[in-house]
Enzyme design. Sequence first.
Site, PDB file in Angstrom:
ATOM      1  N   SER A   1       0.845  -1.194   0.000  1.00  0.00           N
ATOM      2  CA  SER A   1       0.000   0.000   0.000  1.00  0.00           C
ATOM      3  C   SER A   1       0.888   1.255   0.000  1.00  0.00           C
ATOM      4  O   SER A   1       1.681   1.434  -0.911  1.00  0.00           O
ATOM      5  CB  SER A   1      -0.968  -0.043   1.182  1.00  0.00           C
ATOM      6  OG  SER A   1      -2.007   0.882   1.027  1.00  0.00           O
TER       7      SER A   1
ATOM      8  N   GLU B   1      -9.271  -5.514  -4.319  1.00  0.00           N
ATOM      9  CA  GLU B   1      -8.669  -4.400  -3.576  1.00  0.00           C
ATOM     10  C   GLU B   1      -9.718  -3.494  -2.922  1.00  0.00           C
ATOM     11  O   GLU B   1      -9.662  -3.183  -1.739  1.00  0.00           O
ATOM     12  CB  GLU B   1      -7.799  -3.555  -4.517  1.00  0.00           C
ATOM     13  CG  GLU B   1      -6.536  -4.218  -5.005  1.00  0.00           C
ATOM     14  CD  GLU B   1      -5.401  -4.192  -3.994  1.00  0.00           C
ATOM     15  OE1 GLU B   1      -5.555  -3.570  -2.928  1.00  0.00           O
ATOM     16  OE2 GLU B   1      -4.360  -4.807  -4.281  1.00  0.00           O
TER      17      GLU B   1
ATOM     18  N   HIS C   1      -7.889  -5.547  -0.128  1.00  0.00           N
ATOM     19  CA  HIS C   1      -6.635  -4.843   0.111  1.00  0.00           C
ATOM     20  C   HIS C   1      -6.030  -5.254   1.447  1.00  0.00           C
ATOM     21  O   HIS C   1      -6.719  -5.264   2.473  1.00  0.00           O
ATOM     22  CB  HIS C   1      -6.926  -3.338   0.115  1.00  0.00           C
ATOM     23  CG  HIS C   1      -5.723  -2.468   0.229  1.00  0.00           C
ATOM     24  ND1 HIS C   1      -4.813  -2.325  -0.785  1.00  0.00           N
ATOM     25  CD2 HIS C   1      -5.287  -1.673   1.243  1.00  0.00           C
ATOM     26  CE1 HIS C   1      -3.870  -1.472  -0.411  1.00  0.00           C
ATOM     27  NE2 HIS C   1      -4.128  -1.067   0.820  1.00  0.00           N
TER      28      HIS C   1
END
Length: 495
Positions: free
Chosen positions: A192, A300, A406
């Site tokens: 990330s 995600e 995610h």
Amino acid sequence: MASPAKATPATLVHTDRGPVKGVVTGEVRSFHGIPFAAPPVGALRWREPQPAARWRDPLDASKPRDFCAQLPGFGPAESVNEDCLYLNVTTPKRTHRPLPVMVWFHGGGFTSGAAAQYDPVKLVTQGNVIVVTVAYRLGPLGYLATPGLTEEAGNQSGNYGFQDQLAGLRWVKRNAAAFGGNPGNVTIFGESAGAASVCDMIVSPLAKGLFNKAIGQSFSCDAETTTPEVAYATGAELSSKVGCTDTACLRAKPVKDLLTAWPGGAPVVGGRELPLQPPDAIKQGKYHHVPLLWGSTLDEARLFVGLTYDGAGKPVTAQQYEQITRQTFGPAADQVLARYPVGNYSTPSIALATWQTDTPGALSTCSHLNSYKLFKAGVPVYAYQFTDRTAPAIFDWPGFDEGAAHAFELNYLWGRLFGNPLNPAQEALSRTMVRYWTTFAHTGNPNGHGTPHWKRFKSDADVQELGLPRVAPKNPAVESNCAFWAGLERSGSGR
């Protein structure tokens, strides 16, 4: 005299600033809370990290230090601590030759997270590597930009967190050998915001010679970072909220006031750290040509849709889904709604998360594929997509299928971070992933004995699916409708 094989593992290591005393637990040696820069407090707030003071007596490195200032969120808890520039080193219990070093930069949107959250025992013991996790300044303390700060530094302001990360890498270069590591075989990796940081390091002239390989999880190097204009507008908003018109006033403000007033931010382009936007630098060949292992998760956006809607007790309705789509795409909305009809999905929330995962953006499947193509002519690229929809969830919202959202791959590489423990099938996938990541750190190629073959990326069909029961090549561009989205962008109808 004891033989070398039976000798007690060294828990006292001499760094370039002074000795540190770590601990042995199970099959690893751990050294926590090693200062790699001076505390960025007082007059050093919003300045480039300075060298740590030297010390003579062994530093107690048995416990992590307090994490960097942040509000409650994805991170461990709230903190107002500015004295946080410490790193953690974990090695196998015994090292018989210089080992690859993997340097981790955590995620958290540049506002939260902590290096000490990540337990690297799987990587270290299964992969025979050394792992270093590096803290860096977050939120306004790491990324505030103002004209005054830029003038003061003689360089574009707003990159203090990125400068911390570079300082951590320089520390690794100087000290890896003392811990049994090879300073000539350093892999940077992150997830990330940490992967965004890795993108920035790949194109930063200041990172030259500091790493040899790079791994990114869930952030596309096809995405641009913050411009000075946007960063200064953010800085003006924060300054207004806390009632300041100059840097002296800002430096005197309590940390909590700054955190509360921070609208959000990221590294800023235009200075010595990032002369060019990452995708522009890559297109021009102005990047560090090292092997890459890069990927994203199948779902995600489900994490963010869940947080915004279902987790707040307000699942997306069919009417909302159409409204959001029309607001986002304007005249092209009918095409998007025809490609992603709400009735094709279990809920409108999942429908929304699906096009948000696919449509171009920093976390999207299609943007990741675009970024691999930017690199592939210059360096080896190994691309993946994590697809285990049974993965333990960060949050478990009733009636919402989090899928392979995610950050859900993190439990497969690190000690348990969140959710339920991995089941036996997931542990098997975890071992495969750990082997891929660490083999890549050793050789620049994830392929090795006992794992399914992973093709070097040459086309969209060369993405390694990391899922259950399948670990094999796939083509995410088909299911993510990447040709459709590219057509919308070319016609000027994309968002």
